[in-house]
Design an enzyme around this catalytic site. Structure first.
Site, PDB file in Angstrom:
ATOM      1  N   GLU A 143       0.820  -1.213   0.000  1.00  0.00           N
ATOM      2  CA  GLU A 143       0.000   0.000   0.000  1.00  0.00           C
ATOM      3  C   GLU A 143       0.853   1.263   0.000  1.00  0.00           C
ATOM      4  OE1 GLU A 143      -2.808   0.547   3.262  1.00  0.00           O
ATOM      5  OE2 GLU A 143      -3.834   2.078   2.072  1.00  0.00           O
TER       6      GLU A 143
ATOM      7  N   ILE B 160      -0.536  -1.987   7.608  1.00  0.00           N
ATOM      8  CA  ILE B 160      -1.554  -1.810   8.646  1.00  0.00           C
ATOM      9  C   ILE B 160      -2.897  -1.668   7.948  1.00  0.00           C
ATOM     10  CG2 ILE B 160      -2.420  -0.411  10.555  1.00  0.00           C
ATOM     11  CD1 ILE B 160       0.329   0.481  11.211  1.00  0.00           C
ATOM     12  N   ASP B 161      -3.706  -2.697   8.038  1.00  0.00           N
ATOM     13  CA  ASP B 161      -5.070  -2.591   7.528  1.00  0.00           C
ATOM     14  C   ASP B 161      -5.926  -2.200   8.725  1.00  0.00           C
ATOM     15  OD1 ASP B 161      -7.145  -2.943   5.479  1.00  0.00           O
ATOM     16  OD2 ASP B 161      -7.828  -4.530   6.810  1.00  0.00           O
TER      17      ASP B 161
ATOM     18  N   THR C 101      -5.900   1.453   9.456  1.00  0.00           N
ATOM     19  CA  THR C 101      -5.027   2.533   9.939  1.00  0.00           C
ATOM     20  C   THR C 101      -5.802   3.511  10.822  1.00  0.00           C
ATOM     21  OG1 THR C 101      -3.705   2.336   7.944  1.00  0.00           O
ATOM     22  CG2 THR C 101      -3.419   4.350   9.198  1.00  0.00           C
TER      23      THR C 101
ATOM     24  N   ASP D 145      -5.842  -4.749   0.461  1.00  0.00           N
ATOM     25  CA  ASP D 145      -6.928  -4.905   1.434  1.00  0.00           C
ATOM     26  C   ASP D 145      -7.529  -6.310   1.379  1.00  0.00           C
ATOM     27  OD1 ASP D 145      -6.933  -2.128   2.173  1.00  0.00           O
ATOM     28  OD2 ASP D 145      -8.079  -1.672   0.370  1.00  0.00           O
TER      29      ASP D 145
HETATM   30  C1  IPD Z   1      -8.967   0.336   4.791  1.00  0.00           C
HETATM   31  C2  IPD Z   1      -9.756  -0.484   5.779  1.00  0.00           C
HETATM   32  C3  IPD Z   1     -11.218  -0.076   5.767  1.00  0.00           C
HETATM   33  C4  IPD Z   1     -11.816  -0.202   4.388  1.00  0.00           C
HETATM   34  C5  IPD Z   1     -11.000   0.550   3.360  1.00  0.00           C
HETATM   35  C6  IPD Z   1      -9.539   0.124   3.421  1.00  0.00           C
HETATM   36  P1  IPD Z   1      -6.380   0.858   5.389  1.00  0.00           P
HETATM   37  O1  IPD Z   1      -7.605  -0.061   4.758  1.00  0.00           O
HETATM   38  O2  IPD Z   1      -9.654  -1.852   5.456  1.00  0.00           O
HETATM   39  O3  IPD Z   1     -11.987  -0.897   6.601  1.00  0.00           O
HETATM   40  O4  IPD Z   1     -13.115   0.330   4.418  1.00  0.00           O
HETATM   41  O5  IPD Z   1     -11.518   0.259   2.088  1.00  0.00           O
HETATM   42  O6  IPD Z   1      -8.800   0.871   2.492  1.00  0.00           O
HETATM   43  O7  IPD Z   1      -6.398   2.146   4.653  1.00  0.00           O
HETATM   44  O8  IPD Z   1      -6.673   1.022   6.822  1.00  0.00           O
HETATM   45  O9  IPD Z   1      -5.165   0.072   5.101  1.00  0.00           O
END
Ligand code: IPD
Length: 299
Positions: A74, A96-97, A99, A242
């Site tokens: 990412e 970090i999913d 964030t 993701d």
């Molecule tokens: C996000 C989270 C969030 C989802 C977003 C993602 P990130 O990832 O998974 O729940 O709704 O689509 O982008 O930005 O925290 O790595």
């Protein structure tokens, strides 16, 4: 080959735990110094120093151990390294999913590590360090969960889910994501209205699901569907990092991943609010469903 896949799988698990320790360390530093988060496209799209540091760590460890493998992450992507998926073994990583959760010390945060081999998502490891819970899956080998109460990996789903014949019996994950532009938000609101609305209360097309959860981590939503704690997960706007690991874990636990033609078309046009890279990986599939008749759910 089989031995090669097992080696990559074991390494991915080790790496997820190591990255998890770095996430926890990063959180204590962050809360003591109050330092280090920034916005990307808007104030709901966050990146922290820890996202960047953990991605750098993971990338370095992978390239040292497997110099021929490719890497899509990412933060590297955000920094301009937009690698298309090629023939190489490719690691697809979200350091970090969740964030936003991390920034708020809400514990639904994880590292998500997927490995694509011959264009197929083959290995998925998701580790939630604040809950010390690890989910792992490998194509054809099932998916498993280990937690402090049960350190030995247990196969998912933990119990056989009872198939539902109606969305009215379902607990559903629904994420809002960070893209809140009017045309995107309208589609999310439409879907939300449709799944939550009471048809007897006048909401045409309403499915009146039993409950909706938005825990803020795509990868953990996949894992909850795999565990059969959730019946369905719906989102638009995800990226490969993701979903890659979560797809393997959910599919190996028997979940179905479905998409819509509408989104597929936009994905091929490279629309930024759509499922661009996952589309390449998964045949443009983005909704995870378990224990429900998918034809009914699609409507
Ligand atoms: C996000 C989270 C969030 C989802 C977003 C993602 P990130 O990832 O998974 O729940 O709704 O689509 O982008 O930005 O925290 O790595």
């Amino acid at each position: 080959d089989e031995a090669g896949i097992s080696e990559i799988y074991a390494f991915a698990i080790e790496l997820a735990r190591k990255a998890g320790r770095a996430i926890v360390d990063g959180s204590s530093r962050r809360f003591s110094s109050a330092a280090g988060f920034d916005h990307k496209k808007n104030t709901a799209d966050l990146v922290t120093e820890t996202d960047e540091a953990v991605e750098a760590l993971v990338k370095r460890e992978i390239s040292t151990r497997f110099p021929d493998h490719a890497f899509i992450g990412e933060e590297s992507w955000a920094a301009g390294e937009e690698h298309a998926l090629g023939n190489q073994v490719t690691w697809i990583v979200d350091p970090i999913d969740g964030t936003t959760n991390f920034v708020h010390a809400f514990p639904y945060t994880c590292i998500s590590i997927g490995v694509v081999i011959d264009s197929v998502p083959t290995i998925g490891v998701v580790f939630a360090p604040f809950m010390d819970t690890l989910y792992q899956g490998c194509l054809g080998k099932g998916s498993f969960m280990s937690s402090p109460h049960h350190p030995a990996p247990r196969r998912l789903p933990l119990v056989d889910p009872t198939p539902l014949d109606d969305l009215r019996q379902a607990l559903v994950a629904f994420e809002w994501g960070s893209d809140r532009r009017v045309e995107v938000l309208e589609r999310k609101l439409d879907c939300f209205r449709k799944i939550t609305g009471d048809p007897d209360g006048g909401i045409a097309g309403g499915k009146m699901v039993q409950g909706v959860r938005s825990v803020g981590s795509a990868a953990l939503n996949f894992c909850h569907v795999a565990s059969a704690n959730l019946d369905l997960y719906w989102e638009i706007g995800c990226w490969a990092w993701d979903v890659c690991a979560g797809i393997v874990i959910a599919q190996e636990a028997g979940a179905a991943i479905v998409g819509s033609k509408d989104h597929a078309a936009q994905a091929t046009q490279g629309d930024e609010f759509n499922v661009v890279t996952p589309a390449v990986l998964t045949g443009r599939k983005y909704t995870v469903i378990r224990a429900i008749d998918t034809d009914k759910a699609k409507n």
